[in-house]
Design an enzyme around this catalytic site. Structure first.
Site, mmCIF file in Angstrom:
data_model
loop_
_atom_site.group_PDB
_atom_site.id
_atom_site.type_symbol
_atom_site.label_atom_id
_atom_site.label_comp_id
_atom_site.label_asym_id
_atom_site.label_seq_id
_atom_site.Cartn_x
_atom_site.Cartn_y
_atom_site.Cartn_z
ATOM 1 N N ASP A 83 63.742 62.241 45.691
ATOM 2 C CA ASP A 83 63.912 63.402 44.808
ATOM 3 C C ASP A 83 63.404 63.161 43.394
ATOM 4 O OD1 ASP A 83 65.151 64.638 46.973
ATOM 5 O OD2 ASP A 83 67.127 63.893 46.379
ATOM 6 N N LYS B 188 58.308 64.343 43.643
ATOM 7 C CA LYS B 188 57.035 64.085 44.322
ATOM 8 C C LYS B 188 56.309 65.387 44.650
ATOM 9 C CE LYS B 188 59.343 61.869 47.512
ATOM 10 N NZ LYS B 188 60.663 61.837 46.877
ATOM 11 N N GLY C 245 62.924 66.869 51.188
ATOM 12 C CA GLY C 245 62.910 68.231 50.635
ATOM 13 C C GLY C 245 62.106 68.175 49.349
ATOM 14 N N HIS C 246 60.911 68.733 49.377
ATOM 15 C CA HIS C 246 60.015 68.656 48.217
ATOM 16 C C HIS C 246 59.859 70.042 47.604
ATOM 17 C CE1 HIS C 246 58.062 64.803 50.096
ATOM 18 N NE2 HIS C 246 59.348 64.678 49.830
ATOM 19 N N GLN D 55 61.108 60.443 50.694
ATOM 20 C CA GLN D 55 62.199 59.542 50.293
ATOM 21 C C GLN D 55 61.713 58.699 49.094
ATOM 22 O OE1 GLN D 55 61.582 59.491 54.101
ATOM 23 N NE2 GLN D 55 62.696 61.370 53.751
HETATM 24 P P1 GDP Z 1 61.026 65.395 45.658
HETATM 25 O O1 GDP Z 1 61.843 65.252 46.890
HETATM 26 O O2 GDP Z 1 60.649 64.072 45.082
HETATM 27 O O3 GDP Z 1 59.833 66.286 45.823
HETATM 28 O O4 GDP Z 1 61.981 66.084 44.562
HETATM 29 P P2 GDP Z 1 62.944 67.354 44.814
HETATM 30 O O5 GDP Z 1 62.117 68.571 44.907
HETATM 31 O O6 GDP Z 1 63.896 67.088 45.920
HETATM 32 O O7 GDP Z 1 63.826 67.333 43.486
HETATM 33 C C1 GDP Z 1 63.259 67.394 42.223
HETATM 34 C C2 GDP Z 1 63.825 68.625 41.509
HETATM 35 O O8 GDP Z 1 63.501 68.545 40.125
HETATM 36 C C3 GDP Z 1 63.200 69.926 41.984
HETATM 37 O O9 GDP Z 1 64.158 70.962 41.888
HETATM 38 C C4 GDP Z 1 62.056 70.162 41.007
HETATM 39 O O10 GDP Z 1 61.742 71.544 40.851
HETATM 40 C C5 GDP Z 1 62.654 69.620 39.740
HETATM 41 N N1 GDP Z 1 61.681 69.031 38.794
HETATM 42 C C6 GDP Z 1 60.579 68.296 39.070
HETATM 43 N N2 GDP Z 1 60.025 67.843 37.925
HETATM 44 C C7 GDP Z 1 60.779 68.317 36.908
HETATM 45 C C8 GDP Z 1 60.743 68.164 35.489
HETATM 46 O O11 GDP Z 1 59.905 67.489 34.919
HETATM 47 N N3 GDP Z 1 61.734 68.782 34.777
HETATM 48 C C9 GDP Z 1 62.711 69.525 35.376
HETATM 49 N N4 GDP Z 1 63.621 70.087 34.593
HETATM 50 N N5 GDP Z 1 62.784 69.683 36.713
HETATM 51 C C10 GDP Z 1 61.840 69.073 37.455
HETATM 52 P P1 IMO Z 2 62.825 63.304 49.521
HETATM 53 O O1 IMO Z 2 61.509 63.150 50.250
HETATM 54 C C1 IMO Z 2 66.814 61.790 48.744
HETATM 55 C C2 IMO Z 2 68.845 59.721 52.012
HETATM 56 C C3 IMO Z 2 70.103 60.381 52.557
HETATM 57 C C4 IMO Z 2 70.902 59.147 52.949
HETATM 58 C C5 IMO Z 2 69.816 58.197 53.465
HETATM 59 C C6 IMO Z 2 69.672 58.188 54.976
HETATM 60 O O2 IMO Z 2 63.213 64.702 49.267
HETATM 61 O O3 IMO Z 2 62.837 62.438 48.318
HETATM 62 P P2 IMO Z 2 68.628 59.935 56.693
HETATM 63 O O4 IMO Z 2 68.985 61.350 56.992
HETATM 64 O O5 IMO Z 2 67.223 59.735 56.255
HETATM 65 O O6 IMO Z 2 68.994 58.984 57.800
HETATM 66 O O7 IMO Z 2 69.599 59.526 55.456
HETATM 67 O O8 IMO Z 2 68.615 58.628 52.887
HETATM 68 N N1 IMO Z 2 67.614 60.566 52.005
HETATM 69 C C7 IMO Z 2 67.111 61.121 50.909
HETATM 70 N N2 IMO Z 2 67.590 61.145 49.641
HETATM 71 N N3 IMO Z 2 65.632 62.369 49.042
HETATM 72 C C8 IMO Z 2 65.135 62.320 50.295
HETATM 73 O O9 IMO Z 2 63.907 62.772 50.597
HETATM 74 C C9 IMO Z 2 65.907 61.714 51.312
HETATM 75 N N4 IMO Z 2 65.747 61.530 52.635
HETATM 76 C C10 IMO Z 2 66.797 60.814 53.039
HETATM 77 O O10 IMO Z 2 70.734 61.134 51.563
HETATM 78 O O11 IMO Z 2 71.462 58.551 51.810
HETATM 79 MG MG MG Z 3 63.698 65.857 47.644
#
Ligand code: GDP
Ligand code: IMO
Ligand code: MG
Length: 437
Positions: A13, A16, A40-41, A224
């Site tokens: 998270d 990416k 979840g991206h 991840q």
């Molecule tokens: P990922 O799994 O690495 O793609 O990240 P996620 O989408 O799960 O979580 C990142 C969250 O932060 C999302 O809700 C993005 O919209 C938000 N986000 C990403 N970059 C920034 C930033 O620079 N500032 C803020 N405020 N939010 C951001």
């Molecule tokens: P993105 O790509 C954050 C975490 C789960 C748990 C551990 C194992 O959005 O960054 P699993 O279901 O994979 O067996 O769970 O890994 N986890 C993540 N945490 N971002 C993710 O993906 C994750 N994918 C798995 O919360 O701790």
């Molecule tokens: Mg994510």
């Protein structure tokens, strides 16, 4: 044009999805190589927000070819829903989305086992996403998995499912006291899914290598993060795949010599969902951000993310484990308005200072962070468009991170939207012109 890996440097998270979206303007191919719909991206384009789980985030740019490669695990039911959701929003998938026949398929028994195994672990539960990821990778390692190639061949699938289900039903009933699964029920549903997905299956590994050979720009979208890696992460509190750059090479069927730049995406602070060590974690009264404003709820499960200060010990380790060439720092804006910001530069354990990670999770849980405290910046960074416009203390904070990580920052993100990004160095450049610190 190069092969570029984008990988999370913390526990997932990191942002990416946003970084991939920006880089995709210059890429023709985007590849997911490991993990599944545990990811979840988030990508925000104008007023539209997309949450991608298994389909590469690059699909949102109509010029790309996107791949779900061999190292992934594919839940057909969820993938089809995701495809339908994107199609309904005008995204064309036909002729653009490709699935490897070597990717493994997640079946209902994987999801059920994920929950049962978690329950049985008690206080050693991982806090998985419950998507069946671990049990599916376990079957792959046990040579009990069913791959996409087998899944889309009706005769083979029918035969293999029968024998696999005998083992899985034994496991369900004898180990967990759960009811067995009905073979014909699974077949009825999954043969339909196979028919829908079959036209999207091709030799992904060959296509991706061919694209690299032709000099096309290929992005490898990590899922991840580094410390969720099954081998080098905070085991056992990890996912079940290799999430580091090397894992992406294996999962995409691409040799490491084909990669020109590995970009580590890292938040200006630290978060984690699920259980396991988080040395810089802050608790209730000390939480320095608003979870809603900072979007710190899990994209897949909606869980509130745990929060901590920037951990340079981890970051430095992530640089090494991935061979990162540069860093994309995200969410700097979330630290706006704080009187002071902290960076963890070492840990204390058994009265001693260490600057490495203890290998035992039990030891890791006990480390105390040693902080440097820096003055904050009382300015809004979300409208900033260049390095020089950043508040002086924000620049100093970032420069300190560069020094501690021994790695240059190539991108700074100051908001979730595309245009809230400072590009400090171009990632796409010819071979042998790497960014150096
Ligand atoms: P990922 O799994 O690495 O793609 O990240 P996620 O989408 O799960 O979580 C990142 C969250 O932060 C999302 O809700 C993005 O919209 C938000 N986000 C990403 N970059 C920034 C930033 O620079 N500032 C803020 N405020 N939010 C951001
Ligand atoms: P993105 O790509 C954050 C975490 C789960 C748990 C551990 C194992 O959005 O960054 P699993 O279901 O994979 O067996 O769970 O890994 N986890 C993540 N945490 N971002 C993710 O993906 C994750 N994918 C798995 O919360 O701790
Ligand atoms: Mg994510």
């Amino acid at each position: 044009m190069p092969g570029i890996i984008v990988v999370g440097a913390q526990w997932g998270d990191e942002g990416k999805g946003k970084v991939i979206d920006i880089l995709t303007t210059q890429a023709q191919h985007v590849v997911r190589a490991q993990g599944g719909n545990n990811a979840g991206h988030t990508v925000i384009i104008g007023e539209e927000e997309y949450k991608l789980h298994l389909i590469p985030s690059g699909i949102l740019h109509s010029h790309t070819q996107c791949y779900i490669a061999a190292g992934t695990v594919v839940d057909p039911e969820v993938l089809i829903q995701e495809m339908q959701g994107l199609s309904a929003r005008g995204i064309i998938l036909k002729g653009r989305l490709w699935i490897s026949p070597a990717a493994h398929v997640i079946f209902p028994y994987h999801r059920i086992l994920d929950h049962l195994i978690e329950e049985s672990k008690g206080d050693r539960a991982i806090g998985t996403t419950g998507r069946g990821i671990g049990p599916c990778y376990a079957d792959k390692a046990q040579r009990l998995g069913i791959r996409v190639g087998e899944f889309i061949d009706k005769e083979v699938f029918t035969r293999v499912l029968k024998s696999v289900l005998q083992v899985k039903n034994y496991e369900l009933t004898h180990m967990y006291g759960a009811p067995p699964m009905d073979e014909s029920e699974i077949l009825e549903k999954y043969l339909k899914y196979a028919e829908i997905l079959a036209p999207f299956v091709c030799d992904v590994e060959d296509s991706v290598n061919e694209a690299l050979e032709k000099g096309a720009a290929v992005l490898f979208e990590g899922a991840q993060g580094t410390f969720l890696d099954i081998t080098t992460g905070t085991y056992p509190f990890v996912t079940s795949a290799n999430t580091v750059a090397g894992g992406l090479c294996v999962g995409a069927g691409v040799g490491p010599t084909r990669i020109d730049h590995t970009l580590g995406v890292i938040k200006a602070y630290t978060t984690r969902v699920g259980n396991g060590p988080l040395p810089t974690e802050v608790t209730e009264g000390d939480i320095f951000l608003d979870h809603h404003r900072a979007r710190e709820y899990g994209t897949t499960t909606g869980r509130k993310r745990r929060i901590g200060w920037f951990d340079a010990v981890l970051a430095r380790r992530a640089v090494r484990l991935n061979g990162m060439d540069s860093l994309a720092i995200t969410k700097l804006d979330i630290l706006d308005g704080l009187d002071q910001v902290k960076i963890c530069t070492g840990y204390q354990i058994h009265g001693k200072r260490i600057e490495t990670l203890p290998s035992l999770a039990e030891e890791f849980e006990k480390v105390l962070p040693i902080y440097e405290t820096h003055p904050g910046w009382n300015e809004d960074t979300t409208e900033v468009t260049s390095w020089d416009e950043l508040p002086e203390n924000a620049r100093k904070y970032l420069e300190r991170i560069e020094v501690l990580c021994k790695t240059p920052i190539s991108m700074v993100s100051v908001g979730p939207e595309r245009d809230r990004t400072l590009i400090l160095q171009q990632i796409f450049q010819p071979r042998n012109q790497r960014v150096s610190c």
